[in-house]
Design an enzyme around this catalytic site. Sequence first.
Site, short mmCIF file in Angstrom:
data_model
loop_
_atom_site.label_atom_id
_atom_site.label_comp_id
_atom_site.label_asym_id
_atom_site.label_seq_id
_atom_site.Cartn_x
_atom_site.Cartn_y
_atom_site.Cartn_z
N CYS A 22 0.83 -1.22 0.00
CA CYS A 22 0.00 0.00 0.00
C CYS A 22 0.86 1.26 0.00
O CYS A 22 0.32 2.37 -0.05
CB CYS A 22 -0.97 0.00 1.18
SG CYS A 22 -0.78 -1.38 2.30
N HIS A 54 -9.04 4.57 -0.49
CA HIS A 54 -7.68 4.02 -0.43
C HIS A 54 -7.45 3.03 -1.58
O HIS A 54 -7.50 1.83 -1.39
CB HIS A 54 -7.50 3.34 0.93
CG HIS A 54 -6.12 2.82 1.20
ND1 HIS A 54 -4.99 3.33 0.61
CD2 HIS A 54 -5.70 1.82 2.02
CE1 HIS A 54 -3.92 2.66 1.05
NE2 HIS A 54 -4.33 1.74 1.90
#
Lengths: 383, 133
Positions: free
Chosen positions: A83, A332
């Site tokens: 991420c 996200h």
Amino acid sequence: MRSVSIAGIGQTKVKEHWDKSLRNLATEAVLDAMKDAHVDYADALYVGNMLSGELTGQENLGALIADEVGLRGIEALKVEAACGGGGGALRVGYLAVASGQFDAVIVVGAEKLTELSNCGTTAALAMAADSEYETIHGISFVALNALLMKRYMHEYDLVPEDFAMFSVNAHANAAHNPYAMFRSPITLDQYKNSRNVADPISVMDSAPIGDGAAAVVLMATDNLNGTRARAVKIAASASATDSLALHDRRDPLWLGAAELSSKKAYAQAGVTPNDIDLFEVHDAFSIMSVMSLEASGFAERGRGINFAREGELTPKGKLPVSTMGGLKARGHPVGATGVYQAVEAVTQLRGEAGKNQVPNARIAMTQSLGGVAANAVTHIFTN
Amino acid sequence: MDLARSWRLKDQRYRLEGTVCANCGAKFFPPRQVCTECKSQNLTPHEFDGHGEVYSFSTVYQAPLGHEGNLPYIVGMIKLDEGPMVEAQITDVNPSDLKIGQRVEMVTRKLREYGENGLIVYAYKFRPLPNAN
């Protein structure tokens, strides 16, 4: 090393883009950033992405996207750090320009997370952790953060509501960001009553998955011409690592990589945490916000929660965080997120953040985390 | 899927086999090839006794693919008496009866299956022991 600036930014809205593919989203963001920077060429393109292979069956994104945006022939590579890949791609782009190798570089973060079922995406995201010693045991990525939050609450005698303001602030800010996924504010009651994903982490502690792409054009500051007025300088770029697995950390409640990368960044920029006007924190989970604030020197150990309690994290507070909604409410799209953070920092420093504008914003910091901060990439921007 | 990998990891998964550093005595689970304490590459196998206590735990309500049939289940971080921390499922207990600091021991259980004709993965989990005091 020479000075590097962001000459242009572009982004798509974060949402479930059923009608657009990864290449469509990346192309849209890159073309917007090139238009904003008034350029029609770049020497290289770096793509931040985590799961294109797993979720869309597509790797080799560098070549794909460079061609799609009309730049076939240039150097183009994918950068992966789970991420934190967006921050990682920005760091690679920065190095390419700062070193003198290239004069103009495009960095794009792009991610498409809604092609599979929920369980499939959960399994894919768990690849950020140690597959042989964490994931195989059914420990999802949320569960890793839940293990930390539970222990943190135990050590500092806290309840889940103590974390609520991080989410409330993020949603309040996202309401004024046209690119955000969730544009409605939430209340403390909504936070308290939200569904558990992995106890004690509820839906309202967790950033939503979504599709999106964000891009920046990096140029050597000396080469900026007509775009100089709106350009933002990269004052620091630094990254560091920690053990991949949580169990290998001597002190699981301390984000060592975040500490290392932020200290290096402060030294490079010649600033201290007190000088930072806004911080785009990696709020994938509210516990990550708390621990990042501590590791990055904004709060004493065990006191990161106080920012939330005292209302210091709103755009008018002492240290505004998640000023455009953060991961929590902007959304996200994992490998794209680090580039969204940079785009948001530039928006603030240009004074173009509208109702979320941080007054007199001069120095902004972003921090992109890969895995449970196994990789941390910190950038500081000034105008 | 993962046939060779499961075979390769059998000593770790069935017997909690890690390594011990012949130079400084540091013990590791999972096994390591380089000692994190003294950088020695002289490590030998070490079987852990499987006793420890709960450092943290969580009840999982949204599972990764392959584990969704077991929901909800408890995962935890176990601090072994011999040093290392291990992440695993905690079994044979209700979440409401579990507390940080609970004494536990290793047991061998089924983790997941890969389809009707596929591999069945067994490995360590931990279950509560009566607390010493």
